[in-house]
Motif scaffolding. Structure first.
Motif, PDB file in Angstrom:
ATOM      1  N   GLU A  36       0.869  -1.223   0.032  1.00  8.78           N
ATOM      2  CA  GLU A  36       0.009   0.203  -0.021  1.00  8.78           C
ATOM      3  C   GLU A  36       1.031   1.422  -0.158  1.00  8.78           C
ATOM      4  O   GLU A  36       2.192   1.187   0.343  1.00  8.78           O
ATOM      5  CB  GLU A  36      -1.064  -0.017   1.170  1.00  8.78           C
ATOM      6  N   THR A  39       0.297   4.760   5.339  1.00  9.90           N
ATOM      7  CA  THR A  39      -0.382   4.680   6.654  1.00  9.90           C
ATOM      8  C   THR A  39       0.099   5.584   7.711  1.00  9.90           C
ATOM      9  O   THR A  39       1.232   5.860   7.538  1.00  9.90           O
ATOM     10  CB  THR A  39      -0.509   3.219   6.852  1.00  9.90           C
ATOM     11  N   GLU A  40      -0.915   6.019   8.663  1.00 11.16           N
ATOM     12  CA  GLU A  40      -0.517   6.847   9.504  1.00 11.16           C
ATOM     13  C   GLU A  40       0.250   5.962  10.791  1.00 11.16           C
ATOM     14  O   GLU A  40       0.904   6.479  11.702  1.00 11.16           O
ATOM     15  CB  GLU A  40      -1.624   7.672  10.090  1.00 11.16           C
ATOM     16  N   LYS A  41      -0.179   4.627  10.623  1.00 12.80           N
ATOM     17  CA  LYS A  41       0.102   3.805  11.718  1.00 12.80           C
ATOM     18  C   LYS A  41       1.774   3.370  11.499  1.00 12.80           C
ATOM     19  O   LYS A  41       2.077   3.193  10.548  1.00 12.80           O
ATOM     20  CB  LYS A  41      -0.709   2.620  11.706  1.00 12.80           C
ATOM     21  N   PRO A  43       4.492   0.526  11.236  1.00 13.79           N
ATOM     22  CA  PRO A  43       4.560  -0.608   9.925  1.00 13.79           C
ATOM     23  C   PRO A  43       3.942  -1.917  10.536  1.00 13.79           C
ATOM     24  O   PRO A  43       3.118  -2.626  10.024  1.00 13.79           O
ATOM     25  CB  PRO A  43       5.904  -0.653   9.363  1.00 13.79           C
ATOM     26  N   GLU A  45       2.107  -2.495  13.401  1.00 11.19           N
ATOM     27  CA  GLU A  45       0.671  -2.297  13.933  1.00 11.19           C
ATOM     28  C   GLU A  45      -0.022  -2.166  12.596  1.00 11.19           C
ATOM     29  O   GLU A  45      -0.958  -3.150  12.598  1.00 11.19           O
ATOM     30  CB  GLU A  45       0.470  -0.865  14.287  1.00 11.19           C
ATOM     31  N   ARG A  46       0.270  -1.628  11.567  1.00  9.75           N
ATOM     32  CA  ARG A  46      -0.715  -1.651  10.207  1.00  9.75           C
ATOM     33  C   ARG A  46      -0.382  -3.247   9.680  1.00  9.75           C
ATOM     34  O   ARG A  46      -1.599  -3.553   9.110  1.00  9.75           O
ATOM     35  CB  ARG A  46       0.030  -0.643   9.223  1.00  9.75           C
ATOM     36  N   GLU A  49      -3.145  -5.365  11.435  1.00  4.77           N
ATOM     37  CA  GLU A  49      -4.361  -4.883  10.871  1.00  4.77           C
ATOM     38  C   GLU A  49      -4.787  -5.489   9.691  1.00  4.77           C
ATOM     39  O   GLU A  49      -5.937  -6.045   9.459  1.00  4.77           O
ATOM     40  CB  GLU A  49      -4.469  -3.323  10.766  1.00  4.77           C
ATOM     41  N   VAL A  50      -3.622  -5.216   8.477  1.00  2.00           N
ATOM     42  CA  VAL A  50      -4.029  -5.932   7.286  1.00  2.00           C
ATOM     43  C   VAL A  50      -4.207  -7.488   7.410  1.00  2.00           C
ATOM     44  O   VAL A  50      -5.100  -8.128   6.789  1.00  2.00           O
ATOM     45  CB  VAL A  50      -2.905  -5.453   6.376  1.00  2.00           C
ATOM     46  N   TYR A  68       4.442  -6.946   4.612  1.00  2.00           N
ATOM     47  CA  TYR A  68       3.703  -5.897   4.383  1.00  2.00           C
ATOM     48  C   TYR A  68       4.738  -4.831   4.119  1.00  2.00           C
ATOM     49  O   TYR A  68       5.871  -4.376   4.361  1.00  2.00           O
ATOM     50  CB  TYR A  68       3.147  -5.474   5.734  1.00  2.00           C
ATOM     51  N   GLY A  70       5.059  -0.710   2.713  1.00  2.00           N
ATOM     52  CA  GLY A  70       4.469   0.580   2.628  1.00  2.00           C
ATOM     53  C   GLY A  70       5.328   1.396   1.617  1.00  2.00           C
ATOM     54  O   GLY A  70       6.379   1.736   2.117  1.00  2.00           O
ATOM     55  N   ASN A 145      -4.036  -1.651  -1.144  1.00  2.00           N
ATOM     56  CA  ASN A 145      -4.928  -0.852  -0.324  1.00  2.00           C
ATOM     57  C   ASN A 145      -4.613   0.492  -0.808  1.00  2.00           C
ATOM     58  O   ASN A 145      -3.457   0.881  -1.070  1.00  2.00           O
ATOM     59  CB  ASN A 145      -4.718  -0.990   1.094  1.00  2.00           C
TER      60      ASN A 145
END
Length: 145
Positions: A36, A39-41, A43, A45-46, A49-50, A68, A70, A145
């Motif tokens: 993606e 994200t503000e989160k 990596p 943590e994101r 979530e993903v 993941y 970003g 995303n």
């Protein structure tokens, strides 16, 4: 700066999907890649979530793995489900993460993901070996995303 849609060529994406299929021949573990833009989160943590948004905790042995990325944030995380976390040493993912990041630093994104995926498959096979009745529980396609 590239976006998630420009991060990899179609050919590079297919090489990554092929690496996932190859890695999963060694293990019952399920590997996914999610890319993606931002994200503000943090990596990790994101990534968690993903992981749940993709339904990766629904595997029978709870042995899903998520890579993941970003793109604009220049972030990367690798996480495994609780079945893996219960079976492996705490630094299990460190060498895999380091392989991916070393390739990323040279802007060899596809090579980093392929090397990391194949390494994850090799490492997972000692804890979650492939069995004749294993079925592919999660898509090998790259999610965005």
């Amino acid at each position: 700066m590239s976006t998630a849609n420009e991060f990899l060529s179609r050919e590079e994406e297919q090489e990554i999907v092929a690496a996932i299929a190859s890695a999963e021949k060694n293990t019952s573990g399920e590997i996914r890649v999610h890319i993606e833009n931002h994200t503000e989160k943090p990596p990790l943590e994101r990534a968690k979530e993903v992981f749940h948004l993709l339904g990766m905790s629904a595997t029978q042995s709870r042995n899903g793995v998520l890579f993941y990325v970003g793109v604009q944030d220049r972030s990367f995380a690798i996480i495994g489900d609780e079945g893996i976390d219960k079976a492996v040493e705490p630094d299990f993912w460190d060498c895999t993460r380091d392989i991916v990041i070393s390739h990323f630093k040279g802007r060899h994104f596809k090579d980093g993901l392929v090397a990391g995926i194949l390494r994850a498959g090799e490492r997972l096979k000692q804890y979650f070996p492939f069995a004749d009745d294993d079925k592919d529980e999660l898509s090998n396609e790259i999610s965005r995303n």
